[in-house]
Design a protein around this motif. Structure first.
Motif, PDB file in Angstrom:
ATOM      1  N   GLY A  30       0.806  -1.230   0.000  1.00 46.20           N
ATOM      2  CA  GLY A  30       0.000   0.000   0.000  1.00 46.20           C
ATOM      3  C   GLY A  30       0.830   1.265   0.000  1.00 46.20           C
ATOM      4  O   GLY A  30       1.937   1.289  -0.527  1.00 46.20           O
ATOM      5  N   PRO A  31       0.351   2.340   0.652  1.00 42.06           N
ATOM      6  CA  PRO A  31      -0.833   2.344   1.515  1.00 42.06           C
ATOM      7  C   PRO A  31      -2.133   2.457   0.730  1.00 42.06           C
ATOM      8  O   PRO A  31      -2.115   3.012  -0.354  1.00 42.06           O
ATOM      9  CB  PRO A  31      -0.621   3.584   2.393  1.00 42.06           C
ATOM     10  N   PRO A  32      -3.258   1.937   1.311  1.00 38.97           N
ATOM     11  CA  PRO A  32      -3.268   1.098   2.518  1.00 38.97           C
ATOM     12  C   PRO A  32      -2.781  -0.310   2.209  1.00 38.97           C
ATOM     13  O   PRO A  32      -2.809  -0.748   1.055  1.00 38.97           O
ATOM     14  CB  PRO A  32      -4.745   1.094   2.911  1.00 38.97           C
ATOM     15  N   GLU A  80     -10.587  -7.260   1.380  1.00 36.69           N
ATOM     16  CA  GLU A  80     -10.466  -6.257   2.444  1.00 36.69           C
ATOM     17  C   GLU A  80     -11.812  -5.663   2.856  1.00 36.69           C
ATOM     18  O   GLU A  80     -11.857  -4.759   3.695  1.00 36.69           O
ATOM     19  CB  GLU A  80      -9.521  -5.136   1.998  1.00 36.69           C
ATOM     20  N   ARG A 125      -8.988  -3.765  10.013  1.00 41.47           N
ATOM     21  CA  ARG A 125      -8.914  -2.722   8.982  1.00 41.47           C
ATOM     22  C   ARG A 125      -8.212  -1.470   9.493  1.00 41.47           C
ATOM     23  O   ARG A 125      -7.552  -0.771   8.741  1.00 41.47           O
ATOM     24  CB  ARG A 125     -10.317  -2.383   8.483  1.00 41.47           C
ATOM     25  N   SER A 126      -8.320  -1.192  10.795  1.00 42.13           N
ATOM     26  CA  SER A 126      -7.691   0.012  11.341  1.00 42.13           C
ATOM     27  C   SER A 126      -6.179  -0.029  11.260  1.00 42.13           C
ATOM     28  O   SER A 126      -5.522   1.009  11.256  1.00 42.13           O
ATOM     29  CB  SER A 126      -8.110   0.202  12.808  1.00 42.13           C
ATOM     30  N   LEU A 154      -4.526  -1.490   8.721  1.00 42.35           N
ATOM     31  CA  LEU A 154      -4.099  -1.578   7.331  1.00 42.35           C
ATOM     32  C   LEU A 154      -3.630  -0.230   6.801  1.00 42.35           C
ATOM     33  O   LEU A 154      -2.830  -0.167   5.872  1.00 42.35           O
ATOM     34  CB  LEU A 154      -5.232  -2.124   6.466  1.00 42.35           C
ATOM     35  N   THR A 155      -4.124   0.841   7.395  1.00 37.45           N
ATOM     36  CA  THR A 155      -3.665   2.181   7.037  1.00 37.45           C
ATOM     37  C   THR A 155      -2.724   2.656   8.130  1.00 37.45           C
ATOM     38  O   THR A 155      -3.143   2.813   9.277  1.00 37.45           O
ATOM     39  CB  THR A 155      -4.841   3.158   6.914  1.00 37.45           C
ATOM     40  N   ARG A 205       5.842   1.862   6.647  1.00 37.96           N
ATOM     41  CA  ARG A 205       5.799   0.411   6.468  1.00 37.96           C
ATOM     42  C   ARG A 205       7.153  -0.233   6.762  1.00 37.96           C
ATOM     43  O   ARG A 205       7.225  -1.324   7.323  1.00 37.96           O
ATOM     44  CB  ARG A 205       5.350   0.091   5.031  1.00 37.96           C
ATOM     45  N   TRP A 250       7.179  -0.681  10.377  1.00 33.76           N
ATOM     46  CA  TRP A 250       5.822  -0.954  10.848  1.00 33.76           C
ATOM     47  C   TRP A 250       5.880  -1.843  12.082  1.00 33.76           C
ATOM     48  O   TRP A 250       6.600  -2.825  12.136  1.00 33.76           O
ATOM     49  CB  TRP A 250       5.024  -1.645   9.746  1.00 33.76           C
TER      50      TRP A 250
END
Length: 631
Positions: free
Chosen positions: A55-57, A244, A463-464, A466-467, A477, A480
């Motif tokens: 990504g992002p995301p 996703e 999902r929170s 993933l970004t 990243r 990360w």
């Protein structure tokens, strides 16, 4: 097999295990491509074009389309339609079974009924149900039509339900007329009605008949059975969801205060849950798997519903919490249903210990092949009791670490590969990378205490995460990492021992102690089953250790026990002896069975209690306040 210096699992178990050679080197060399092994356990409507997109995301199995209900039901019909998918053991002798064909029919009928009510893809449907078959059926029906299910624990108040519906923007509710508890029945419909009044806009409600009370429905309400009858024989084409796309919302248990809403994806979540059910819990399609967690919690979502059904196994659902069952009932259920894998909480195991070993030893538990634990640290003495008296001294015990936020098990032994170390959860699972750091973020040496961080993304992440950004994830990243807010210690063999929450380190007289180490020492005292150690006010020293302990029925004289508890604390904390030792029948717990230390801290400091809605046993709070005052 890589024994890693632990207790070796029996050869007979290793020979039949799903995973018999260590896949960690392969996952390390081939990450993230190695996660294809998890994705290959599923059926995809459209193949993904990339295992992991940075990504992002970020995205797992990017470009793929999949349906969770199809993977948990439809794809098993050709070979397993008459195999049991779900066995329900209810209160007052009620019992129901569903084959995969039965499950397919009812999931389709509920899905058709929800569509008729106006539910579409991405709409949020709130499920406010106890442990009845209609709960997993409704979850799968939502998944079938691409709706997002939002399960709220049945024991929560109408205010808690309204808050969770409002936060989710949910206009659809499935509940029941009521359900049975040990001391009577609960009017669930009344709670649901009160919540509807507090939510803005119209709420369409479906009511399951559990008590047979002929409940008045009111406006915008339908009976579950009428919904089935109106759509009998209907078949609804599963909606292909992007990998996703959200599958469900769920809430953390609230041990540290306000619960958080977590949203899990469809493809990555389902893939890792299926993989860990197979690899860490060793579940096979021929197995009966009893995950004793309430389906309302993430453990129930992942390992009572989605994991075992994705593999085509039989899942056992039991009405009521396992530690509230009569003394012999858990073992009767295991014996009657020939349970192969039993996955429960340390809280439940301690409750079994308190009742003694006679009940499990008087039942035929020979079907049990594997024992699991989840939810909080499992002290070595409790681990040994569990294996000796439930596992007959031969079953591997899989002690697992994960969270609502992680979606799936991240740290655990592989039972056919790794040795077991009582008290430790094990090494990180394949594909999972961790680092233990100090308060400055610097890596600590083996056997030193520090903060757990996860340094590599995993498929079931919410999902929170993933970004990049937010409170617990660094922004870049290439650096990360996720901070679960747990303190741990890792030995030279990469085995992780969880010491507790980051706020579970107590400071007395300028010295820091791990609550888990102190509590483990107290639990090793004969007669003590469960304990909580907190720091409270002291009239002259400022701060001191307060011990709350629950004991078995055969405990020795309390003065002698008090002395031995003091000695146990001294063995870890030296001269920092407890100022108070309080013996109590129970400790305050969340509805998912987790210990609420913050309540005990408030009692120790004579503070006004904040939100108590998360307490499963609120009466014990008043009792503890009275006992604490006397001490």
């Amino acid at each position: 097999m890589t024994n890693r210096d632990g207790i070796k699992p029996p050869d007979a178990f290793v020979e039949q295990a799903n995973v018999r050679t260590d896949p960690r080197p392969h996952f390390d060399r081939e990450w993230p491509e190695a996660w294809v092994e998890a994705a290959d356990l599923l059926s995809w409507d459209r193949p993904y074009h990339e295992v992991f997109d940075e990504g992002p995301p970020m995205a797992w199995f990017a470009g793929g389309k999949i349906n969770a209900a199809h993977n948990c039901v439809d794809r098993h019909l050709n070979e397993r339609k008459n195999h049991l998918a779900l066995v329900w053991e209810g209160r007052r002798g009620k019992r129901r079974t569903y084959t995969y064909l039965d499950l397919h029919r009812e999931v389709n009928e509920v899905a058709a009924g929800l569509r008729d009510l106006g539910v579409g893809a991405d709409d949020v449907v709130t499920l406010y149900l106890p442990m009845v078959p209609e709960l997993p059926v409704s979850m799968l029906a939502c998944a079938r039509i691409g709706a997002v299910h939002n399960v709220v624990y049945a024991g929560f108040s109408s205010d808690s339900l309204a808050t969770r519906m409002g936060r989710a923007g949910s206009e659809f509710l499935i509940t029941c007329d009521g359900y049975y508890r040990k001391n009577g029945a609960v009017n669930q419909k009344s709670r649901a009605d009160n919540a509807r009044l507090a939510v803005e806009g119209d709420v369409h409600m479906v009511v399951v008949d559990r008590l047979g009370s002929d409940t008045y429905l009111g406006e915008n309400s339908r009976r579950y059975d009428d919904l089935l009858d109106a759509h009998a024989g209907s078949e609804v084409e599963p909606v292909g969801r992007g990998s996703e796309d959200p599958l469900f919302r769920i809430y953390t248990s609230g041990t540290t205060g306000q619960s958080k809403a977590i949203e899990h994806t469809t493809g990555g979540y389902l893939a890792q849950v299926a993989w860990t059910t197979r690899a860490a819990l060793d579940v096979k399609p021929s197995d009966t798997h009893w995950c004793a967690a309430d389906v309302s919690w993430i453990t129930g979502h992942s390992y009572a519903v989605y994991g075992p059904l994705a593999l085509g196994a039989t899942t056992l659902l039991v009405e009521g919490s396992v530690d509230s069952l009569d003394q012999g009932e858990p073992w009767t259920l295991i014996e009657r249903n020939a349970v192969d894998v039993f996955y429960t909480s340390p809280t439940a195991v301690r409750a079994f210990m308190k009742r003694g070993a006679e009940a499990p030893e008087n039942h035929d538990l020979s079907s049990v092949r594997l024992l699991g634990a989840v939810g909080e640290p499992l002290e070595p003495s409790v681990w040994r009791w569990y294996r000796e008296h439930v596992g007959r001294g031969v079953c591997p015990v899989v002690n697992t670490w994960w969270q609502t936020e992680t979606g799936a098990i991240l740290i655990s032994t592989l039972p056919g590969v790794d040795g077991m170390k009582p008290g430790a959860v094990g090494p990180p699972l394949p594909g999972v990378e961790i680092e233990v750091v100090d308060e400055s973020g610097e890596s600590v040496d083996p056997n030193e205490d520090g903060y757990l961080t996860i340094t590599r993304p995993w498929p079931a992440m919410p999902r929170s995460l993933l970004t990049p950004g937010g409170e617990t994830v660094t922004s870049a990243r290439d650096d990360w990492r996720y901070y679960p807010e747990d303190t741990v210690r890792v030995d030279g063999s990469d085995y992780v021992t969880v010491l507790g929450r980051a706020d579970g380190v107590i400071n007395v007289g300028g010295r820091r102690f791990s609550t888990v180490e102190l509590e483990s020492a107290v639990v090793d005292v004969e007669g003590v089953i469960e304990t909580a150690v907190v720091v409270g006010d002291h009239p002259t020293q400022g701060r001191a250790i307060h011990v709350y302990a629950s004991c078995d029925r055969s405990r020795v004289d309390s003065d002698d026990l008090h002395l031995r508890v003091n000695e146990a604390v001294e063995s870890v904390a030296g001269t920092a002896t407890p100022w108070k030792v309080v013996f109590t029948p129970e400790l305050p717990k969340t509805h998912s069975g987790k210990l609420l230390r913050r309540i005990l801290v408030a009692i120790s400091n004579d503070e006004e209690l904040d939100d108590t809605s998360v307490i499963r046993n609120p009466k014990v709070v008043g009792e503890l306040q009275t006992i604490d005052e006397r001490n």
